[in-house]
Design an enzyme around this catalytic site. Structure first.
Site, PDB file in Angstrom:
ATOM      1  N   TYR A 133     -54.204  25.727 -19.361  1.00 57.84           N
ATOM      2  CA  TYR A 133     -53.957  25.964 -20.788  1.00 57.84           C
ATOM      3  C   TYR A 133     -54.037  24.618 -21.502  1.00 57.84           C
ATOM      4  CZ  TYR A 133     -51.983  28.524 -24.806  1.00 57.84           C
ATOM      5  OH  TYR A 133     -51.788  29.138 -26.019  1.00 57.84           O
ATOM      6  N   LYS A 158     -58.151  27.830 -20.999  1.00 60.38           N
ATOM      7  CA  LYS A 158     -57.821  28.495 -22.256  1.00 60.38           C
ATOM      8  C   LYS A 158     -57.606  27.399 -23.296  1.00 60.38           C
ATOM      9  CE  LYS A 158     -54.279  31.339 -24.504  1.00 60.38           C
ATOM     10  NZ  LYS A 158     -53.003  32.052 -24.358  1.00 60.38           N
TER      11      LYS A 158
END
Length: 308
Positions: A133, A158
């Protein structure tokens, strides 16, 4: 691991005493599976990872795995302090999750070498693959992602930062590593609004908190997006997503609070949010109800060609 469809980030329901309500979680997840999400990400940002105990996260992930029943991948949140992230990775594996989303380290910042080590230690803690992330204190460089892509257990990124130039460089760097299986997805708040640009960067997937709240409309957007129906997609953005984003931007944390409120308005009593998030006030709830009514109307209009 490949994803095909909207990436679904469920909320974590709480009862009137503030405890996790697994029965409502099962109902919430089950009701969204009929709309064919590409993957389910329990106990992540929309699921209030920041406010859950380790036992609660394990219970949420286990209940989600049970409901999904192998139909799509289940990706558990982990992260925060390194020791916690390692422990949660192991718990997620025991609960039957298919992969991990490694959220940023807690509070402290560190150099890129430290971030690489953090991800590698989380990846080594279990047999599960890891999605990085890219957000907050976890800001990765193209060179760092090229190095992490050399680890076959690191399978995706992400992006929650929104620096399109940096995102493009990371896509190119990972591509140079030869990883054709690496997954990229747009993780910005209300990602539908920026996904047109992200697709041009080579980031075809996106997460959708709106899917948790109004899956019919989120699915209509996704179908228009993948089919290239720009007229429909832009209309959905203009009439639903832009007003939602304007309301979301009024208060920090509304990216989660509004989703829970919308789910409550649509009949599932998923409870309040935990501190430091706050619930919408009556005027904001009224505006959200108006926006959802527009969304329902749009979903009904496009149901024959896009949702069915």
């Amino acid at each position: 691991m490949a994803f095909d469809g909207v990436l679904f980030f469920p909320v974590t329901p709480f009862d009137e005493q503030g405890a996790v309500e697994l029965g409502l979680l099962r109902e919430h997840v089950s009701s969204r599976l009929e709309h064919s999400p590409g993957g389910v990400f329990p106990a992540c940002g929309t699921g209030e990872f920041h406010a859950l105990t380790g036992d609660e996260i394990s219970a949420v992930v286990g209940a989600t795995v049970e409901v999904v029943g192998g139909r799509v991948p289940v990706i558990s949140g982990t992260g925060g302090p390194l020791g916690q992230a390692i422990e949660l990775a192991r718990r997620a594996e025991a609960a039957g999750a298919d992969a991990l989303l490694a959220l940023p380290p807690y509070l402290v910042g560190g150099p890129v070498e430290g971030l690489i080590s953090y991800v590698e230690q989380v990846a080594a803690a279990s047999s599960l693959p890891v999605i990085v992330y890219h957000r907050g204190t976890a800001r990765f460089t193209p060179a760092a992602m090229r190095r992490l892509a050399a680890n076959p257990k690191v399978i995706g990124l992400k992006d929650g930062i929104g620096d399109v130039g940096l995102a493009q460089e990371i896509v190119l760097a990972v591509g140079e590593s030869g990883r054709g299986d690496f997954q990229f997805f747009n993780g910005l708040l209300t990602a539908e609004l920026t996904q047109g640009a992200y697709r041009g960067l080579g980031i075809p997937l996106y997460s959708s908190a709106a899917f948790a709240m109004i899956p019919e409309l989120a699915t209509a957007h996704y179908r228009a997006y993948v089919s290239g129906d720009e007229q429909t997609r832009l209309r959905l953005l203009r009439e639903f997503y832009v007003p939602l984003v304007r309301l979301r931007d009024q208060v920090p944390g509304f990216g989660v609070s509004l989703i829970k409120a919308g789910i409550r308005q649509r009949g599932l009593p998923v409870g309040s949010v935990r501190a430091p998030l706050v619930d919408p006030n009556p005027a904001q709830l009224a505006e959200l109800e108006r926006i959802l009514a527009v969304g329902d109307s749009l979903a009904d209009e496009y149901a024959p060609s896009l949702v069915a």
